[in-house]
Design a protein around this motif. Structure first.
Motif, PDB file in Angstrom:
ATOM      1  N   PRO A 162       8.663  10.159   7.246  1.00  0.00           N
ATOM      2  CA  PRO A 162       7.664  10.333   7.984  1.00  0.00           C
ATOM      3  C   PRO A 162       6.094   9.952   7.366  1.00  0.00           C
ATOM      4  CG  PRO A 162       8.999  12.286   8.430  1.00  0.00           C
ATOM      5  CD  PRO A 162       9.693  11.482   7.366  1.00  0.00           C
ATOM      6  N   LEU A 163       6.356  10.394   6.046  1.00  0.00           N
ATOM      7  CA  LEU A 163       4.956  10.078   5.262  1.00  0.00           C
ATOM      8  C   LEU A 163       4.885   8.479   5.261  1.00  0.00           C
ATOM      9  CD1 LEU A 163       2.564  11.234   3.803  1.00  0.00           C
ATOM     10  CD2 LEU A 163       4.053  11.505   1.774  1.00  0.00           C
ATOM     11  N   THR A 164       5.813   7.927   4.505  1.00  0.00           N
ATOM     12  CA  THR A 164       5.961   6.646   4.384  1.00  0.00           C
ATOM     13  C   THR A 164       5.894   5.560   5.743  1.00  0.00           C
ATOM     14  OG1 THR A 164       7.660   6.749   2.498  1.00  0.00           O
ATOM     15  CG2 THR A 164       7.339   4.771   3.383  1.00  0.00           C
ATOM     16  N   THR A 165       6.383   6.273   6.810  1.00  0.00           N
ATOM     17  CA  THR A 165       6.187   5.656   8.070  1.00  0.00           C
ATOM     18  C   THR A 165       4.405   5.594   8.513  1.00  0.00           C
ATOM     19  OG1 THR A 165       8.277   6.157   8.707  1.00  0.00           O
ATOM     20  CG2 THR A 165       6.812   5.634  10.277  1.00  0.00           C
TER      21      THR A 165
ATOM     22  N   LEU B 137       0.864  -1.121   0.052  1.00  0.00           N
ATOM     23  CA  LEU B 137       0.074   0.035   0.035  1.00  0.00           C
ATOM     24  C   LEU B 137       0.927   1.237  -0.026  1.00  0.00           C
ATOM     25  CD1 LEU B 137      -2.991   0.679  -0.080  1.00  0.00           C
ATOM     26  CD2 LEU B 137      -2.953   0.632   2.373  1.00  0.00           C
ATOM     27  N   PRO B 138       1.799   1.512   0.721  1.00  0.00           N
ATOM     28  CA  PRO B 138       2.557   2.522   0.714  1.00  0.00           C
ATOM     29  C   PRO B 138       3.210   2.883  -0.581  1.00  0.00           C
ATOM     30  CG  PRO B 138       2.858   1.624   2.775  1.00  0.00           C
ATOM     31  CD  PRO B 138       2.193   0.630   1.984  1.00  0.00           C
ATOM     32  N   PRO B 139       3.938   1.984  -1.142  1.00  0.00           N
ATOM     33  CA  PRO B 139       4.509   2.416  -2.299  1.00  0.00           C
ATOM     34  C   PRO B 139       3.458   2.816  -3.318  1.00  0.00           C
ATOM     35  CG  PRO B 139       5.500   0.360  -1.506  1.00  0.00           C
ATOM     36  CD  PRO B 139       4.303   0.639  -0.663  1.00  0.00           C
ATOM     37  N   LEU B 140       2.375   2.128  -3.467  1.00  0.00           N
ATOM     38  CA  LEU B 140       1.396   2.389  -4.218  1.00  0.00           C
ATOM     39  C   LEU B 140       0.726   3.752  -4.268  1.00  0.00           C
ATOM     40  CD1 LEU B 140      -0.475  -1.166  -4.800  1.00  0.00           C
ATOM     41  CD2 LEU B 140       1.140  -0.009  -6.356  1.00  0.00           C
ATOM     42  N   LEU B 141       0.491   3.917  -3.028  1.00  0.00           N
ATOM     43  CA  LEU B 141      -0.007   5.328  -2.523  1.00  0.00           C
ATOM     44  C   LEU B 141       0.881   6.617  -2.973  1.00  0.00           C
ATOM     45  CD1 LEU B 141      -1.840   4.744   0.671  1.00  0.00           C
ATOM     46  CD2 LEU B 141      -3.115   5.103  -1.467  1.00  0.00           C
ATOM     47  N   MET B 142       2.241   6.182  -2.618  1.00  0.00           N
ATOM     48  CA  MET B 142       3.039   7.406  -3.052  1.00  0.00           C
ATOM     49  C   MET B 142       3.394   7.488  -4.526  1.00  0.00           C
ATOM     50  SD  MET B 142       4.472   8.573  -0.303  1.00  0.00           S
ATOM     51  CE  MET B 142       6.293   9.116  -0.098  1.00  0.00           C
ATOM     52  N   LYS B 143       3.039   6.264  -5.332  1.00  0.00           N
ATOM     53  CA  LYS B 143       3.280   6.572  -6.570  1.00  0.00           C
ATOM     54  C   LYS B 143       2.086   7.196  -7.310  1.00  0.00           C
ATOM     55  CE  LYS B 143       4.576   3.610 -10.726  1.00  0.00           C
ATOM     56  NZ  LYS B 143       4.849   2.505 -11.234  1.00  0.00           N
ATOM     57  N   TYR B 144       0.830   6.554  -7.081  1.00  0.00           N
ATOM     58  CA  TYR B 144      -0.343   7.166  -7.866  1.00  0.00           C
ATOM     59  C   TYR B 144      -1.160   8.254  -7.321  1.00  0.00           C
ATOM     60  CZ  TYR B 144       0.524   2.897 -10.556  1.00  0.00           C
ATOM     61  OH  TYR B 144       1.165   2.037 -11.220  1.00  0.00           O
ATOM     62  N   ILE B 145      -0.837   8.758  -6.112  1.00  0.00           N
ATOM     63  CA  ILE B 145      -1.599   9.852  -5.351  1.00  0.00           C
ATOM     64  C   ILE B 145      -0.571  11.206  -5.603  1.00  0.00           C
ATOM     65  CG2 ILE B 145      -2.414  11.171  -3.381  1.00  0.00           C
ATOM     66  CD1 ILE B 145      -3.572   8.209  -2.706  1.00  0.00           C
ATOM     67  N   PRO B 146      -0.889  12.108  -6.479  1.00  0.00           N
ATOM     68  CA  PRO B 146      -0.034  13.238  -6.907  1.00  0.00           C
ATOM     69  C   PRO B 146       0.341  13.925  -5.565  1.00  0.00           C
ATOM     70  CG  PRO B 146      -1.889  12.826  -8.538  1.00  0.00           C
ATOM     71  CD  PRO B 146      -2.253  12.221  -7.483  1.00  0.00           C
ATOM     72  N   LEU B 147      -0.734  14.275  -4.592  1.00  0.00           N
ATOM     73  CA  LEU B 147      -0.298  15.051  -3.569  1.00  0.00           C
ATOM     74  C   LEU B 147       0.728  14.517  -2.685  1.00  0.00           C
ATOM     75  CD1 LEU B 147      -0.851  17.463  -1.663  1.00  0.00           C
ATOM     76  CD2 LEU B 147      -2.663  15.884  -0.686  1.00  0.00           C
ATOM     77  N   LEU B 148       0.634  13.027  -2.486  1.00  0.00           N
ATOM     78  CA  LEU B 148       1.646  12.461  -1.701  1.00  0.00           C
ATOM     79  C   LEU B 148       3.093  12.601  -2.700  1.00  0.00           C
ATOM     80  CD1 LEU B 148      -0.513   9.400  -0.382  1.00  0.00           C
ATOM     81  CD2 LEU B 148       0.282  11.547   0.506  1.00  0.00           C
ATOM     82  N   ARG B 149       2.938  12.145  -3.759  1.00  0.00           N
ATOM     83  CA  ARG B 149       4.159  11.966  -4.450  1.00  0.00           C
ATOM     84  C   ARG B 149       4.937  13.421  -4.677  1.00  0.00           C
ATOM     85  NH1 ARG B 149       2.211  10.112  -9.254  1.00  0.00           N
ATOM     86  NH2 ARG B 149       1.868  12.330 -10.239  1.00  0.00           N
TER      87      ARG B 149
END
Length: 90
Positions: free
Chosen positions: A42-45, A18-30
């Protein structure tokens, strides 16, 4: 043994994927992670903690919620217990 192994997989799968997928596909997080590298860890944690929280109920649900055991297999101090009507537990 199989249930325990399956529970380990179910608990870890959301935290692993889940964390890598969210970081890749949600522009705000990326964009947050790219613009300020100090925010990335901290965001990945935080996302890993959220993923564990998502996986935990499914892991607990794999195990039976009610179980029965034979009284003779209990410890000796529990073998003669009675209910509120004085009947022995079987």
């Amino acid at each position: 043994v199989y249930t325990t192994t399956l529970s380990r997989v179910v608990l870890q799968a959301p935290a692993y994927y889940l964390p890598p997928l969210l970081m890749k596909y949600i522009p705000l997080l990326r964009n947050m992670a790219r613009s300020n590298p100090a925010v990335g860890v901290p965001l990945t944690t935080y996302l890993a903690i959220v993923a564990f929280r998502i996986g935990l109920p499914e892991t607990v649900a794999l195990f039976p919620q009610i179980a029965e055991i034979v009284v003779n297999e209990c410890e000796k101090e529990f073998r003669g217990l009675t209910d509120s009507n004085g009947r022995l537990y079987r």
